[in-house]
Motif scaffolding. Structure first.
Motif, PDB file in Angstrom:
ATOM      1  N   ASN A   4     -21.820   9.277 -35.078  1.00  0.00           N
ATOM      2  CA  ASN A   4     -22.895   8.946 -34.962  1.00  0.00           C
ATOM      3  C   ASN A   4     -23.022   8.091 -33.742  1.00  0.00           C
ATOM      4  OD1 ASN A   4     -23.770   9.858 -37.459  1.00  0.00           O
ATOM      5  ND2 ASN A   4     -24.563   7.937 -38.179  1.00  0.00           N
ATOM      6  N   ARG A 104     -33.859   0.364 -39.637  1.00  0.00           N
ATOM      7  CA  ARG A 104     -32.521   0.431 -40.241  1.00  0.00           C
ATOM      8  C   ARG A 104     -32.285   1.943 -40.573  1.00  0.00           C
ATOM      9  NH1 ARG A 104     -29.001  -3.822 -40.798  1.00  0.00           N
ATOM     10  NH2 ARG A 104     -27.276  -2.139 -41.482  1.00  0.00           N
ATOM     11  N   THR A 105     -33.070   2.198 -41.377  1.00  0.00           N
ATOM     12  CA  THR A 105     -33.024   3.697 -41.761  1.00  0.00           C
ATOM     13  C   THR A 105     -33.181   4.805 -40.683  1.00  0.00           C
ATOM     14  OG1 THR A 105     -34.031   3.075 -44.133  1.00  0.00           O
ATOM     15  CG2 THR A 105     -34.409   5.309 -43.499  1.00  0.00           C
ATOM     16  N   ALA A 108     -30.011   4.956 -39.010  1.00  0.00           N
ATOM     17  CA  ALA A 108     -28.713   5.436 -39.736  1.00  0.00           C
ATOM     18  C   ALA A 108     -28.725   6.922 -39.955  1.00  0.00           C
ATOM     19  CB  ALA A 108     -29.027   4.709 -41.401  1.00  0.00           C
ATOM     20  N   GLN A 109     -29.714   7.801 -39.180  1.00  0.00           N
ATOM     21  CA  GLN A 109     -29.929   9.015 -39.393  1.00  0.00           C
ATOM     22  C   GLN A 109     -28.498   9.831 -38.964  1.00  0.00           C
ATOM     23  OE1 GLN A 109     -33.590  10.998 -37.948  1.00  0.00           O
ATOM     24  NE2 GLN A 109     -34.005   9.232 -37.137  1.00  0.00           N
ATOM     25  N   ALA A 125     -29.298  -2.801 -35.268  1.00  0.00           N
ATOM     26  CA  ALA A 125     -28.184  -1.750 -35.269  1.00  0.00           C
ATOM     27  C   ALA A 125     -26.964  -2.528 -34.434  1.00  0.00           C
ATOM     28  CB  ALA A 125     -28.334  -0.527 -34.532  1.00  0.00           C
TER      29      ALA A 125
END
Length: 215
Positions: A4, A104-105, A108-109, A125
């Motif tokens: 990521n 945050r979501t 987090a992809q 992050a």
């Protein structure tokens, strides 16, 4: 398996961080979130409801109703009124808590994302492999913002714009919840003497160095 690539871009108003972050997102093919628009949307929602951005309860209620698909009225969201309201609602811990999960979501992809704001590298992050803190002198930032607003027909004296920038800086850096501060592992990028192409190139090289460390 691809790691990521989360790119956290922080900095004060009119530093160029949003433009740099958007170009980084396009360059790396990553989704991009201007988190400032979330706070601007909350601020405008509070004003539209006839409440004050200094009212923590009203601001938190407005934050709970915000969703990313609603951030479409870009001209109003980037206006002076929205910027001032955003800085004020962002000082409320309740508002930041509500918007924390949304950000945050997004970060987090799978594959990663680019986010810009005031506390991405420190709060949203903190484990991002690439962190930038983009800044410029208050006078340069005020000049940029003044030019942007006057080009859209808004009337404001440069001196008032500079005072606005300095007031927002003090509020963002001095708030008790998630103040604007450079993360210890963020790379400082001062764009005072740079045009956007030079700023983007410098930012890209910072990210490439981070990617090399990430492996």
């Amino acid at each position: 398996m691809r790691s990521n690539l989360i790119i956290a871009v922080d900095g004060p108003a009119a530093s160029g961080k949003g433009t740099v972050a958007a170009r980084l997102a396009r360059h790396y093919g990553l989704p991009f979130l201007d988190t400032g628009l979330l706070y601007r949307a909350v601020g405008l929602a509070v004003l539209d409801a006839g409440a004050s951005p200094d009212d923590a309860e009203a601001a938190a209620a407005a934050a709970r109703r915000i969703d990313l698909s609603a951030l479409t009225d870009h001209e109003r969201l980037t206006g002076r009124e929205a910027g001032e309201a955003a800085s004020r609602v962002a000082s409320h811990a309740e508002v930041r808590a509500v918007l924390f999960d949304v950000q945050r979501t997004f970060a987090a992809q799978a594959g990663g994302a680019v986010l810009d704001g005031r506390d991405i590298g420190t709060v949203i992050a903190p484990d991002a492999p690439a962190k930038l803190f983009v800044t410029a002198t208050p006078e340069v930032r005020a000049r940029r913002r003044w030019a942007q607003l006057t080009a859209r027909g808004e009337v404001i004296a440069f001196e008032d714009m500079l005072a606005d920038i300095q007031r927002r800086d003090a509020r963002d850096a001095g708030r008790g919840s998630a103040p604007m501060v450079q993360a210890p592992d963020a790379v400082l990028l001062d764009t005072s003497e740079m045009d956007i192409d030079a700023a983007f190139d410098a930012a890209r090289r910072i990210v490439e160095t981070a990617r090399a460390r990430q492996g």
